[in-house]
Enzyme design. Structure first.
Site, PDB file in Angstrom:
ATOM      1  N   GLU A  79       0.829  -1.201   0.000  1.00 59.66           N
ATOM      2  CA  GLU A  79       0.000   0.000   0.000  1.00 59.66           C
ATOM      3  C   GLU A  79       0.869   1.259   0.000  1.00 59.66           C
ATOM      4  O   GLU A  79       0.442   2.318  -0.449  1.00 59.66           O
ATOM      5  CB  GLU A  79      -0.900  -0.020   1.241  1.00 59.66           C
ATOM      6  N   HIS A 109       7.238 -27.103  -1.133  1.00 56.18           N
ATOM      7  CA  HIS A 109       6.583 -28.220  -1.826  1.00 56.18           C
ATOM      8  C   HIS A 109       5.495 -27.727  -2.766  1.00 56.18           C
ATOM      9  O   HIS A 109       4.692 -28.507  -3.259  1.00 56.18           O
ATOM     10  CB  HIS A 109       6.029 -29.207  -0.795  1.00 56.18           C
ATOM     11  N   LYS A 126     -13.939   0.891  -3.822  1.00 50.93           N
ATOM     12  CA  LYS A 126     -14.984   1.347  -2.895  1.00 50.93           C
ATOM     13  C   LYS A 126     -16.062   2.116  -3.648  1.00 50.93           C
ATOM     14  O   LYS A 126     -17.254   1.904  -3.430  1.00 50.93           O
ATOM     15  CB  LYS A 126     -14.390   2.266  -1.818  1.00 50.93           C
TER      16      LYS A 126
HETATM   17  O1  PA5 Z   1      -3.392   1.533   5.896  1.00 50.29           O
HETATM   18  C1  PA5 Z   1      -4.492   2.018   5.718  1.00 50.29           C
HETATM   19  O2  PA5 Z   1      -4.718   3.229   5.828  1.00 50.29           O
HETATM   20  C2  PA5 Z   1      -5.689   1.135   5.381  1.00 50.29           C
HETATM   21  O3  PA5 Z   1      -5.351  -0.188   5.177  1.00 50.29           O
HETATM   22  C3  PA5 Z   1      -6.703   1.195   6.501  1.00 50.29           C
HETATM   23  O4  PA5 Z   1      -6.107   0.751   7.676  1.00 50.29           O
HETATM   24  C4  PA5 Z   1      -7.928   0.364   6.193  1.00 50.29           C
HETATM   25  O5  PA5 Z   1      -8.493   0.723   4.972  1.00 50.29           O
HETATM   26  C5  PA5 Z   1      -8.968   0.509   7.292  1.00 50.29           C
HETATM   27  O6  PA5 Z   1      -9.317   1.851   7.420  1.00 50.29           O
HETATM   28  P1  PA5 Z   1     -10.079   2.384   8.685  1.00 50.29           P
HETATM   29  O7  PA5 Z   1      -9.196   2.184   9.858  1.00 50.29           O
HETATM   30  O8  PA5 Z   1     -10.347   3.823   8.402  1.00 50.29           O
HETATM   31  O9  PA5 Z   1     -11.346   1.579   8.798  1.00 50.29           O
END
Ligand code: PA5
Length: 446
Positions: free
Chosen positions: A287, A308, A422
């Site tokens: 990310e 394996h 989303k």
């Molecule tokens: O690293 C990030 O920002 C994302 O992976 C969030 O943690 C994830 O989308 C969850 O978001 P939130 O904590 O707002 O529900």
């Protein structure tokens, strides 16, 4: 000098990363002077020292209350709001934590929800929780993420039916933004105890905030030791010089390999308890770096299990991979292979040898085989499978990721790409405000 050891001697880039030192220094300055992209999200950098002590004490008290009042804690969150806790609990707890008798388990049983949208999974979870005393920790920085919001709505209803509204409120803990978001409003309205995700710490860098600390403490892990290990790493990896900073050498090595055409970094572990450390690591790097059509693809394998299956590809498939092997200096527990006089299975050459010794030879043999197959290897040895070492490791990877991202020329702290799915999902679900998108998408699907 820390116990964490970085060995680049099998990486093919050990002698060439020196040329990246000016870039490393630039990235270091961007990070420490707050002049890089996304600098408003670098609160994690000094977190091991500058965390809120009063909140930390509240976390420990809440964890103690959860442990004494509940058989099980359900942690509701997705992405950065659950992976760090899951990584720590898996790495540091008994392999069969939830199945241990209550008097031999340091914390309560731990379950996760809201990290996908499976109705079958939730049905099974409610079934398992039947007859148990339960607490809930709902975690969402934005307070509006669909997956945990749906799971929480279901669990809130279930808890209120089980305990009545007043008792349910005492068993629900919300970790979210200090002031805004639907979860914060709901928590205030209901009177849940709340914990804060600091504004300047993004989800995937938040394991050392209440996001990770409350569930980890409820599972019986020593969170003071976790923070102390992170603090050691913070001090150690403040040094800008490449030769003195293993974290920066790791960041430089993976960038050097990327520039040589490697596309995939495989995180390898020889202990099954590292599976979720790898999931956390994948989110952190994927990310953070996967932007502008750039970045290494982070993947993971469990050895010797995956030798394996994926072992064939690694040895002889496309030469686009390198491996980062996460090793413990020694296993937490040992077991010796017995002598059997008849030796019908032909294993007496291993008689009285420890399993850890066999696992170590599997590691050494695989390392050389993969290097011979032109898969460079970076080896990271963690001194102990304990909370202190994990705190250090979390910080090591967070800082390496931020530095590596700056070297790559991207913003390591945003995630604009996760919005696309989303938007489509909301449109297809008929969320108000998405009418035009819905029509266009449905046309494409028909
Ligand atoms: O690293 C990030 O920002 C994302 O992976 C969030 O943690 C994830 O989308 C969850 O978001 P939130 O904590 O707002 O529900």
């Amino acid at each position: 000098m820390t116990g964490l050891e970085l060995d680049l001697s099998y990486s093919t880039v050990e002698s060439s990363i020196g040329s990246l030192e000016p870039e490393v220094l630039r990235a270091h300055e961007m990070l420490h002077q707050g002049s890089g992209l996304g600098s408003e999200y670098t609160g994690w950098l000094h977190l091991p020292e500058r965390y809120d002590r009063a909140e930390f004490a509240r976390i420990e008290a809440a964890a103690e209350r959860i442990r004494s009042s509940s058989d099980a804690l359900v942690i509701i969150g997705i992405g950065g709001s659950y992976l760090g806790a899951r990584a720590a609990i898996d790495m540091l707890s008994h392999s069969f934590h939830n199945q241990l008798p209550r008097n031999r388990r340091p914390g309560c049983e731990i379950y996760f929800a809201g990290h996908q949208i499976s109705s079958t999974y939730l049905h099974h979870l409610f079934e398992i929780l039947e007859g148990k005393d339960v607490s809930i920790n709902v975690i969402s920085k934005s307070g509006t993420t669909t997956e945990p919001a749906i799971a929480f709505r279901l669990f809130k209803t279930w808890m209120e039916q089980k305990y009545g509204a007043e008792e349910a409120k005492k068993r629900i803990y919300a970790t979210t933004d200090r002031a805004k978001g639907a979860l914060k409003s709901l928590a205030d309205q209901e009177g849940y105890e709340t914990f804060v995700v600091p504004d300047d710490v993004g989800g995937r860098y938040s394991v050392l905030t209440a996001v990770g600390l409350l569930p980890i403490a409820a599972a019986g892990v020593d969170i003071s030791a976790l923070m102390a290990g992170a603090r050691e790493a913070m001090v150690e990896y403040e040094r800008p010089a490449l030769a003195e900073n293993a974290c920066y050498r790791y960041a430089a090595a993976r960038n050097a390999l990327y520039r040589q055409g490697k596309m995939v970094e495989l995180l390898v572990g020889y202990e099954p308890s590292l599976q979720y450390v790898a999931e956390w690591w994948k989110q952190l790097f994927g990310e953070s770096e996967g932007k502008e059509h750039k970045g290494l693809f982070p993947a993971s394998v469990q050895f010797s299990t995956d030798l394996h299956s994926m072992g064939q590809y690694i040895q002889e498939g496309m030469r686009i991979l390198f491996e980062t092997v996460l090793q413990f200096r020694q296993p937490r527990l040992e077991i010796a292979i017995p002598t059997v006089p008849a030796n019908s299975d032909g294993l007496n050459f291993l008689a009285e040898k420890k399993m850890g010794f066999v696992n170590q030879k599997a590691f050494s043999g695989t390392l050389l085989a993969h290097v011979d197959g032109q898969v460079p290897n970076i080896v990271l040895t963690v001194p102990k499978q304990d909370a202190y070492s994990l705190g250090h490791l979390f910080y090591f990877f967070e800082k390496a990721c931020a530095l590596s991202g700056y070297m790559l020329g991207i913003n390591p702290f945003d995630q604009p790409g996760v919005e696309s799915y989303k938007r489509n999902m909301f449109a297809l679900l008929g969320k108000p405000g998405y009418e035009a998108e819905r029509e266009a998408l449905e046309k494409r699907l028909s």
